[in-house]
Scaffold this active site. Structure first.
Site, PDB file in Angstrom:
ATOM      1  N   LYS A 156       0.812  -1.225   0.000  1.00  0.00           N
ATOM      2  CA  LYS A 156       0.000   0.000   0.000  1.00  0.00           C
ATOM      3  C   LYS A 156       0.848   1.280   0.000  1.00  0.00           C
ATOM      4  O   LYS A 156       0.436   2.294  -0.559  1.00  0.00           O
ATOM      5  CB  LYS A 156      -0.923   0.016   1.225  1.00  0.00           C
ATOM      6  CG  LYS A 156      -2.117  -0.910   1.130  1.00  0.00           C
ATOM      7  CD  LYS A 156      -3.004  -0.738   2.351  1.00  0.00           C
ATOM      8  CE  LYS A 156      -4.258  -1.558   2.268  1.00  0.00           C
ATOM      9  NZ  LYS A 156      -5.178  -1.315   3.384  1.00  0.00           N
TER      10      LYS A 156
ATOM     11  N   ASP B 151     -10.122   3.331   2.119  1.00  0.00           N
ATOM     12  CA  ASP B 151     -10.331   2.952   3.524  1.00  0.00           C
ATOM     13  C   ASP B 151     -10.925   4.132   4.306  1.00  0.00           C
ATOM     14  O   ASP B 151     -11.685   3.944   5.255  1.00  0.00           O
ATOM     15  CB  ASP B 151      -9.004   2.532   4.180  1.00  0.00           C
ATOM     16  CG  ASP B 151      -8.588   1.124   3.784  1.00  0.00           C
ATOM     17  OD1 ASP B 151      -9.452   0.344   3.327  1.00  0.00           O
ATOM     18  OD2 ASP B 151      -7.396   0.803   3.922  1.00  0.00           O
TER      19      ASP B 151
HETATM   20  P1  NAP Z   1      -0.107  -2.297  10.147  1.00  0.00           P
HETATM   21  O1  NAP Z   1       0.137  -1.175   9.204  1.00  0.00           O
HETATM   22  O2  NAP Z   1       0.881  -3.411  10.249  1.00  0.00           O
HETATM   23  O3  NAP Z   1      -0.297  -1.649  11.614  1.00  0.00           O
HETATM   24  C1  NAP Z   1      -0.548  -2.430  12.760  1.00  0.00           C
HETATM   25  C2  NAP Z   1      -0.478  -1.549  13.994  1.00  0.00           C
HETATM   26  O4  NAP Z   1      -0.763  -2.382  15.123  1.00  0.00           O
HETATM   27  C3  NAP Z   1       0.897  -0.932  14.240  1.00  0.00           C
HETATM   28  O5  NAP Z   1       0.732   0.328  14.836  1.00  0.00           O
HETATM   29  C4  NAP Z   1       1.527  -1.911  15.233  1.00  0.00           C
HETATM   30  O6  NAP Z   1       2.499  -1.329  16.074  1.00  0.00           O
HETATM   31  C5  NAP Z   1       0.313  -2.274  16.078  1.00  0.00           C
HETATM   32  N1  NAP Z   1       0.527  -3.538  16.776  1.00  0.00           N
HETATM   33  C6  NAP Z   1       0.841  -4.738  16.219  1.00  0.00           C
HETATM   34  N2  NAP Z   1       0.977  -5.669  17.185  1.00  0.00           N
HETATM   35  C7  NAP Z   1       0.761  -5.032  18.372  1.00  0.00           C
HETATM   36  C8  NAP Z   1       0.779  -5.446  19.734  1.00  0.00           C
HETATM   37  N3  NAP Z   1       1.065  -6.713  20.063  1.00  0.00           N
HETATM   38  N4  NAP Z   1       0.510  -4.525  20.691  1.00  0.00           N
HETATM   39  C9  NAP Z   1       0.233  -3.249  20.360  1.00  0.00           C
HETATM   40  N5  NAP Z   1       0.220  -2.786  19.081  1.00  0.00           N
HETATM   41  C10 NAP Z   1       0.471  -3.674  18.102  1.00  0.00           C
HETATM   42  O7  NAP Z   1      -1.507  -3.004   9.834  1.00  0.00           O
HETATM   43  P2  NAP Z   1      -2.845  -2.308   9.279  1.00  0.00           P
HETATM   44  O8  NAP Z   1      -2.902  -2.426   7.801  1.00  0.00           O
HETATM   45  O9  NAP Z   1      -2.961  -0.965   9.895  1.00  0.00           O
HETATM   46  O10 NAP Z   1      -3.967  -3.316   9.842  1.00  0.00           O
HETATM   47  C11 NAP Z   1      -4.292  -3.353  11.214  1.00  0.00           C
HETATM   48  C12 NAP Z   1      -5.500  -4.259  11.437  1.00  0.00           C
HETATM   49  O11 NAP Z   1      -6.626  -3.719  10.760  1.00  0.00           O
HETATM   50  C13 NAP Z   1      -5.322  -5.675  10.873  1.00  0.00           C
HETATM   51  O12 NAP Z   1      -5.942  -6.578  11.742  1.00  0.00           O
HETATM   52  C14 NAP Z   1      -6.052  -5.636   9.545  1.00  0.00           C
HETATM   53  O13 NAP Z   1      -6.541  -6.901   9.157  1.00  0.00           O
HETATM   54  C15 NAP Z   1      -7.194  -4.687   9.888  1.00  0.00           C
HETATM   55  N6  NAP Z   1      -7.726  -3.969   8.712  1.00  0.00           N
HETATM   56  C16 NAP Z   1      -9.045  -4.122   8.444  1.00  0.00           C
HETATM   57  C17 NAP Z   1      -9.595  -3.427   7.380  1.00  0.00           C
HETATM   58  C18 NAP Z   1     -11.050  -3.583   7.092  1.00  0.00           C
HETATM   59  O14 NAP Z   1     -11.496  -3.182   6.013  1.00  0.00           O
HETATM   60  N7  NAP Z   1     -11.816  -4.113   8.013  1.00  0.00           N
HETATM   61  C19 NAP Z   1      -8.800  -2.596   6.571  1.00  0.00           C
HETATM   62  C20 NAP Z   1      -7.449  -2.469   6.895  1.00  0.00           C
HETATM   63  C21 NAP Z   1      -6.922  -3.173   7.968  1.00  0.00           C
HETATM   64  P3  NAP Z   1       4.047  -1.212  15.597  1.00  0.00           P
HETATM   65  O15 NAP Z   1       4.065  -0.195  14.513  1.00  0.00           O
HETATM   66  O16 NAP Z   1       4.737  -0.807  16.833  1.00  0.00           O
HETATM   67  O17 NAP Z   1       4.426  -2.588  15.100  1.00  0.00           O
END
Ligand code: NAP
Length: 284
Positions: free
Chosen positions: A71, A107
């Site tokens: 992305k 999004d």
């Molecule tokens: P991402 O860019 O990898 O970001 C994940 C975030 O979560 C980062 O800030 C990360 O912190 C934090 N994190 C990960 N593990 C953690 C933990 N153990 N404790 C605290 N914080 C933690 O992922 P993303 O694309 O934003 O996606 C995040 C979630 O949203 C996923 O589950 C994804 O499937 C979901 N999502 C859903 C939709 C939908 O349409 N429903 C769309 C997009 C995403 P660090 O940076 O410190 O690693």
């Protein structure tokens, strides 16, 4: 009878792509509207992203979705960005207009439309808490800022990663809190959004938080369809929502961009639910 050759095609670029629901959602919409379009899954590794994007131009795709892990990397391969894509620094939808590739981030609109149309939430003068500081959290901050929210608290396990998200909101409206104070912040918030992967494997991102009626809790995770966070908040009387609503509305926004037509949201939603339950069944 000769098979009908699709007149137009779109698809999703990502790696790995085994679990993507997007082909099911979009192909159901094309069928419902009698459109001779097809949506494909294109598993593309990072080192091949440039070639794949050039391929979209060469083959005349109407566009594409872009998912993890491309992305952000795709931004530099496009000719133009929409306001949301520019602000969030990430693209989930490419539109081909003539020979130009335009990057969008649906999004943002997807979450906004889900919140207003499905959840019926009025955020005016209310407080939101967003867990996480990744791509999804950036889109959520931008989305809720556009809904007149009073305050946006961003909880990041590494506060330095949360700070850039403050810039996405109206000046003075957003702040970062530490992971230690997140439990109390969650109890005070009107809207809590989990934008971390915590919950995909049974974890609870807010184990000490006591939810209450009147709060709205959204977990962006859609596989599994329910999480510990959702179940606990529901049991406490909060209004709870999983991630499928946002997924469907961001798909609907992409559909509008590519086709110029109004998407059949109910059909797309039913296809998403069916695909998730099929996936759960395969895994059980
Ligand atoms: P991402 O860019 O990898 O970001 C994940 C975030 O979560 C980062 O800030 C990360 O912190 C934090 N994190 C990960 N593990 C953690 C933990 N153990 N404790 C605290 N914080 C933690 O992922 P993303 O694309 O934003 O996606 C995040 C979630 O949203 C996923 O589950 C994804 O499937 C979901 N999502 C859903 C939709 C939908 O349409 N429903 C769309 C997009 C995403 P660090 O940076 O410190 O690693």
């Amino acid at each position: 009878m000769r098979p009908r050759v699709p007149a137009h095609f779109v698809g999703v670029l990502g790696w790995p792509l085994g679990h993507t629901l997007s082909p099911a959602i979009h192909n159901a919409a094309f069928r419902q509207l009698g459109m001779n379009w097809i949506y494909l899954a294109w598993p593309v590794r990072s080192e091949a992203l440039g070639e794949a994007v050039r391929g979209l131009r060469a083959l005349g795709a109407m566009g594409a979705n872009v998912t993890m892990p491309h992305k952000e990397a795709v931004v530099d391969l496009l000719d133009q960005l929409s306001g949301d894509a520019q602000a969030v620094g990430a693209v989930n939808t490419i539109q081909q207009l003539g020979s130009r590739l335009i990057g969008h981030n649906t999004d943002v609109d997807g979450f906004r439309e889900f919140l207003v149309a499905d959840a019926g939430v009025d955020l005016a003068e209310r407080g939101a808490l967003v867990l996480g500081a990744g791509g999804a959290a950036r889109a959520i901050v931008r989305a809720v800022d556009g809904l007149g929210v009073r305050e946006i608290v961003i909880a990041a396990r590494r506060p330095d990663k949360g700070e850039p998200l403050v810039e996405l909101a109206t000046p003075g409206r957003a702040l970062v809190c530490s992971w230690e104070e997140v439990g109390k912040r969650a109890e005070a918030a009107d809207l809590v959004v989990n934008a971390t992967p915590l919950g995909m494997r049974g974890e609870d991102p807010l184990p000490a938080t006591r939810f209450k009626a009147g709060q709205v809790v959204v977990d962006l995770i859609y596989e599994p369809p329910s999480t510990v966070l959702i179940e606990r908040a529901r049991a406490a009387g909060a209004d709870v929502w999983g991630g499928l609503g946002m997924l469907v509305h961001q798909a609907a926004a992409s559909f509008r961009i590519w086709t110029g037509r109004e998407p059949p949201i109910e059909t797309m939603s039913a296809a998403a639910v069916h695909a998730v339950s099929g996936e759960a069944h395969r895994r059980s």
